[in-house]
Design an enzyme around this catalytic site. Structure first.
Site, PDB file in Angstrom:
ATOM      1  N   CYS A   1     -19.351  -6.407   3.183  1.00  0.00           N
ATOM      2  CA  CYS A   1     -18.740  -5.424   3.458  1.00  0.00           C
ATOM      3  C   CYS A   1     -17.534  -5.278   2.760  1.00  0.00           C
ATOM      4  O   CYS A   1     -16.802  -6.390   2.599  1.00  0.00           O
ATOM      5  CB  CYS A   1     -18.531  -5.552   5.016  1.00  0.00           C
ATOM      6  SG  CYS A   1     -17.386  -4.172   5.585  1.00  0.00           S
TER       7      CYS A   1
ATOM      8  N   ARG B   1     -17.952  -3.075  17.451  1.00  0.00           N
ATOM      9  CA  ARG B   1     -17.361  -4.432  17.418  1.00  0.00           C
ATOM     10  C   ARG B   1     -15.824  -4.630  18.021  1.00  0.00           C
ATOM     11  O   ARG B   1     -15.149  -3.618  18.063  1.00  0.00           O
ATOM     12  CB  ARG B   1     -16.909  -4.572  15.765  1.00  0.00           C
ATOM     13  CG  ARG B   1     -16.469  -5.806  15.493  1.00  0.00           C
ATOM     14  CD  ARG B   1     -16.277  -6.398  14.176  1.00  0.00           C
ATOM     15  NE  ARG B   1     -17.475  -6.347  13.527  1.00  0.00           N
ATOM     16  CZ  ARG B   1     -17.916  -5.199  12.495  1.00  0.00           C
ATOM     17  NH1 ARG B   1     -17.067  -4.365  12.245  1.00  0.00           N
ATOM     18  NH2 ARG B   1     -18.858  -5.244  12.191  1.00  0.00           N
TER      19      ARG B   1
ATOM     20  N   CYS C   1       0.500  -0.290  10.419  1.00  0.00           N
ATOM     21  CA  CYS C   1      -0.107  -1.342   9.068  1.00  0.00           C
ATOM     22  C   CYS C   1       1.163  -1.923   8.833  1.00  0.00           C
ATOM     23  O   CYS C   1       2.127  -1.479   8.319  1.00  0.00           O
ATOM     24  CB  CYS C   1      -0.842  -0.390   8.417  1.00  0.00           C
ATOM     25  SG  CYS C   1      -1.516  -1.518   7.246  1.00  0.00           S
TER      26      CYS C   1
ATOM     27  N   CYS D   1       0.409   4.595   6.909  1.00  0.00           N
ATOM     28  CA  CYS D   1      -0.185   4.612   8.209  1.00  0.00           C
ATOM     29  C   CYS D   1       0.701   3.624   9.411  1.00  0.00           C
ATOM     30  O   CYS D   1       1.262   2.733   9.019  1.00  0.00           O
ATOM     31  CB  CYS D   1      -1.511   3.517   8.190  1.00  0.00           C
ATOM     32  SG  CYS D   1      -2.623   4.596   6.782  1.00  0.00           S
TER      33      CYS D   1
ATOM     34  N   CYS E   1       0.629  -1.199  -0.148  1.00  0.00           N
ATOM     35  CA  CYS E   1      -0.045  -0.002  -0.111  1.00  0.00           C
ATOM     36  C   CYS E   1       0.710   1.290  -0.030  1.00  0.00           C
ATOM     37  O   CYS E   1       1.735   1.302   0.580  1.00  0.00           O
ATOM     38  CB  CYS E   1      -1.058   0.009   1.193  1.00  0.00           C
ATOM     39  SG  CYS E   1      -1.963   1.509   1.213  1.00  0.00           S
TER      40      CYS E   1
ATOM     41  N   CYS F   1     -19.574   1.743   8.512  1.00  0.00           N
ATOM     42  CA  CYS F   1     -18.760   0.987   9.438  1.00  0.00           C
ATOM     43  C   CYS F   1     -17.321   1.997   9.760  1.00  0.00           C
ATOM     44  O   CYS F   1     -16.621   1.848   8.740  1.00  0.00           O
ATOM     45  CB  CYS F   1     -18.376  -0.223   9.012  1.00  0.00           C
ATOM     46  SG  CYS F   1     -17.356  -1.188  10.172  1.00  0.00           S
TER      47      CYS F   1
ATOM     48  N   CYS G   1     -16.459  -9.555   5.022  1.00  0.00           N
ATOM     49  CA  CYS G   1     -15.531  -8.173   4.795  1.00  0.00           C
ATOM     50  C   CYS G   1     -14.700  -8.488   4.100  1.00  0.00           C
ATOM     51  O   CYS G   1     -13.614  -9.321   4.358  1.00  0.00           O
ATOM     52  CB  CYS G   1     -15.403  -7.662   6.232  1.00  0.00           C
ATOM     53  SG  CYS G   1     -14.851  -6.066   6.223  1.00  0.00           S
TER      54      CYS G   1
END
Ligand code: SAM
Ligand code: DTB
Ligand code: SF4
Length: 325
Positions: free
Chosen positions: A140, A272, A72, A69, A65, A200, A109
């Site tokens: 999702c 969640r 991550c 972040c 990616c 979400c 998801c």
């Protein structure tokens, strides 16, 4: 303090209460037993307190990616051990969704390590959404930031939920993520809402943020034009090679307090208990459910890290007398 004395004014049934930082901080500062009691009262007004929703995750495109972040494993900018993978073939995704449904998950998801989907990538994800939805399980996806028109296409394909976390307080955001802003994320949430897809959105706890930062994140989520239908609260899973690999571990009771604050500030949202469950004892998870968590990820993988084995979760549900929905 009396168990009945509200920290925030009780809103009339029809009017929505907009939360202030002081009010949410006051929740965090309550004695734990009072906080849990209040969270239980709110929880039981809107939900069956003995029922927990289960979603199964699949990473359909792993690693590489462009974003930075700090938590991550999938950022190309961090030196983690992760093997990059291309977008999974449709039949593999459908087979995983079938297996998730057979195990009893109610939602599937699909996550992709993208800043956002390119047009041709989106077309392939739309096929995944259509075919998974046709199995009779909720869908999702979490694909990063969306461009104009992409949310409407996802809605047309049958998408039920789009996951896009605010992740952390606006004031702390720039210390964890520099390649995009929290405003960019809010823009995507607007597009998802506008397209009529359930939102979400939640965050990560334990990244070195302060209690004030945690409370501010809850305020921000609760005061969105409409609160998210689903609010994942992730406990940081420290990943070797990321800037947050050595973040100081958070007191687990502070995590429980965050769940309770989310439950009280967003009474009708599904909260969640997300990443970090593998490191939690059964007793700590039960405390999170008592604090108002009523959803979790089910299956032995999150995206790139582990999750408790389904058998352990099944045994936990049986011991707690909790039913899966
Ligand atoms: N790239 C998309 C995005 O950022 O929205 C989707 C995938 S991203 C991995 C989904 C979410 O996983 C993040 O927003 C973050 O809340 C959570 N997450 C990622 N790494 C994590 C970690 N190490 N510990 C806890 N949560 C994590
Ligand atoms: C969310 O809030 N948590 C999930 C899901 N949404 C996509 C992801 C957790 C990822 C944990 C780290 C990993 O497995 O890479
Ligand atoms: Fe990329 Fe999402 Fe990981 Fe950020 S959290 S690096 S956007 S996959």
């Amino acid at each position: 303090m009396s168990v009945c004395s509200p920290v925030a004014p009780v809103a009339a049934a029809s009017a929505r209460h907009l939360w202030t930082l002081a009010e949410v901080l006051a929740l965090y500062e309550m004695p734990l037993m009072d906080l849990l009691w209040r969270a239980q009262q709110v929880h039981r007004q809107h939900f069956d307190a003995n029922a927990i929703q289960r979603s199964t995750l699949l990473s359909v495109k792993t690693g590489g990616c462009s974003e930075d972040c700090g938590y991550c494993s999938q950022s190309a900018r961090h030196d983690t051990d992760l093997e990059r993978e291309r977008l999974l073939p449709l039949d593999e995704v459908v087979a995983a969704a079938q297996a998730a449904k057979a195990k009893g998950a109610s939602r599937f998801c699909m996550g992709a390590a993208w800043k956002g989907p390119k047009a041709d990538d989106l077309e392939r994800v739309l096929d995944m959404v259509r075919e998974v939805k046709a199995l009779g399980i909720e869908t999702c996806v979490t694909l990063g930031m969306l461009k104009a028109g992409q949310a409407a296409k996802l809605k047309d394909a049958g998408l039920d939920y789009y996951n896009h976390n605010l992740d952390t307080d606006r004031e702390f955001y720039g210390q964890v993520i520099k390649s995009h802003t929290q405003d960019d994320r809010l823009e995507t949430l607007d597009q998802v809402r506008e397209a009529g897809i359930n939102v979400c959105s939640g965050g990560i706890i334990g990244m070195g943020e302060s209690r004030k930062n945690r409370a501010a994140l809850i305020v921000q989520l609760a005061n969105l034009p409409q609160p998210p239908e689903s609010v994942p609260i992730n406990n940081l899973v420290p990943i070797p090679g990321t800037p947050l690999a050595d973040a100081p571990r958070l007191d687990p009771f502070e995590f429980v307090r965050t769940i309770a604050a989310a439950r009280i500030a967003m009474p009708t949202s599904w909260v969640r208990l997300s990443a970090g469950r593998q490191e939690m004892s059964d007793e700590l998870q039960a405390l999170c459910f008592l604090a108002g968590a009523n959803s979790m990820f089910y299956g032995d993988h999150l995206l790139t890290t582990g999750n408790p084995e389904a058998d352990r979760d099944d045994a936990l549900f049986a011991r707690l007398g909790v039913k899966a929905i």
